[in-house]
Design an enzyme around this catalytic site. Sequence first.
Site, PDB file in Angstrom:
ATOM      1  N   ASP A  12       0.774  -1.250   0.000  1.00 17.35           N
ATOM      2  CA  ASP A  12       0.000   0.000   0.000  1.00 17.35           C
ATOM      3  C   ASP A  12       0.809   1.306   0.000  1.00 17.35           C
ATOM      4  OD1 ASP A  12      -1.958  -1.926   0.219  1.00 17.35           O
ATOM      5  OD2 ASP A  12      -2.779  -1.237   2.130  1.00 17.35           O
ATOM      6  N   LYS A 110      -7.099  -4.967  -3.063  1.00 17.43           N
ATOM      7  CA  LYS A 110      -7.816  -5.531  -1.921  1.00 17.43           C
ATOM      8  C   LYS A 110      -8.737  -4.481  -1.324  1.00 17.43           C
ATOM      9  CE  LYS A 110      -3.999  -4.384   1.150  1.00 17.43           C
ATOM     10  NZ  LYS A 110      -4.713  -3.402   1.986  1.00 17.43           N
ATOM     11  N   CYS A 155      -1.792  -2.981   7.674  1.00 12.28           N
ATOM     12  CA  CYS A 155      -1.702  -3.890   6.525  1.00 12.28           C
ATOM     13  C   CYS A 155      -0.398  -4.691   6.486  1.00 12.28           C
ATOM     14  CB  CYS A 155      -1.953  -3.126   5.234  1.00 12.28           C
ATOM     15  SG  CYS A 155      -3.698  -2.628   5.113  1.00 12.28           S
TER      16      CYS A 155
HETATM   17  C1  VGL Z   1      -4.577   0.428   5.841  1.00 11.49           C
HETATM   18  C2  VGL Z   1      -6.158   1.220   7.288  1.00 11.49           C
HETATM   19  C3  VGL Z   1      -7.130   1.115   6.321  1.00 11.49           C
HETATM   20  C4  VGL Z   1      -3.146   0.061   5.604  1.00 11.49           C
HETATM   21  C5  VGL Z   1      -5.542   0.304   4.858  1.00 11.49           C
HETATM   22  O1  VGL Z   1      -2.704   0.038   4.432  1.00 11.49           O
HETATM   23  O2  VGL Z   1      -2.427  -0.185   6.605  1.00 11.49           O
HETATM   24  N1  VGL Z   1      -4.897   0.873   7.051  1.00 11.49           N
HETATM   25  N2  VGL Z   1      -6.811   0.658   5.110  1.00 11.49           N
END
Ligand code: VGL
Length: 202
Positions: A12, A110, A155
């Site tokens: 991410d 995702k 994540c």
């Molecule tokens: C994430 C919170 C919500 C992450 C993704 O990438 O850690 N955290 N969505």
Amino acid sequence: MRPANEALIVIDVQNDFCPGGALAVPGGDEIVPRVNALLDEFQTRVLTQDWHPADHSSFAANHPGMAPYQVIEMPYGAQILWPVHCVQDTPGAEFHPDLDVAKADHIVRKGFRPEIDSYSAFFENDHETPTGLDDYLSARGIDHVTLVGLATDFCVLYSALDAVRLGYAVTVLEGACRGIDLNGSLEDARTTMLDARIVLEP
Ligand code: VGL
Ligand code: ZN
């Protein structure tokens, strides 16, 4: 070059998790040069991309009366409510502009089902619906994964724990990760990862 049984998984590294983004992780953009260097070291390179529809149930805005960072009970367990982030086809969901996306062999999206969040690169938050990443890695003979990216305590953590559960040897390069740190979640994540025999390296 790392051996062929090892994969790099970059979690991410998207605009919304970098300073100025909707769910900015402090220093999130600082990891990009190191991640780009790592992409040259591994033969199998996977990126994940948080990819939510606007009506996603993890957004506080979709629960009248609720505010970001409050927790609700979902059929699959407790869910932290987040600011609206990484909405499909918006600039916030794009990878950081300096990330060497062209070096990736595979991209896992995702969190695209409105009714369930997905922190892990391997399973949605019900811990049983697969993303397909395990099959992809197995087919390529991978048995060791190195994880980097955002956020360490969400994540990256959930991906690392699922990787252990699936039988991979797991290394997390902490220097190439940054955390959100919600109520001590960063220190908790370190403890949880060490307890799971995840190797933490700088
Ligand atoms: C994430 C919170 C919500 C992450 C993704 O990438 O850690 N955290 N969505
Ligand atoms: Zn998300």
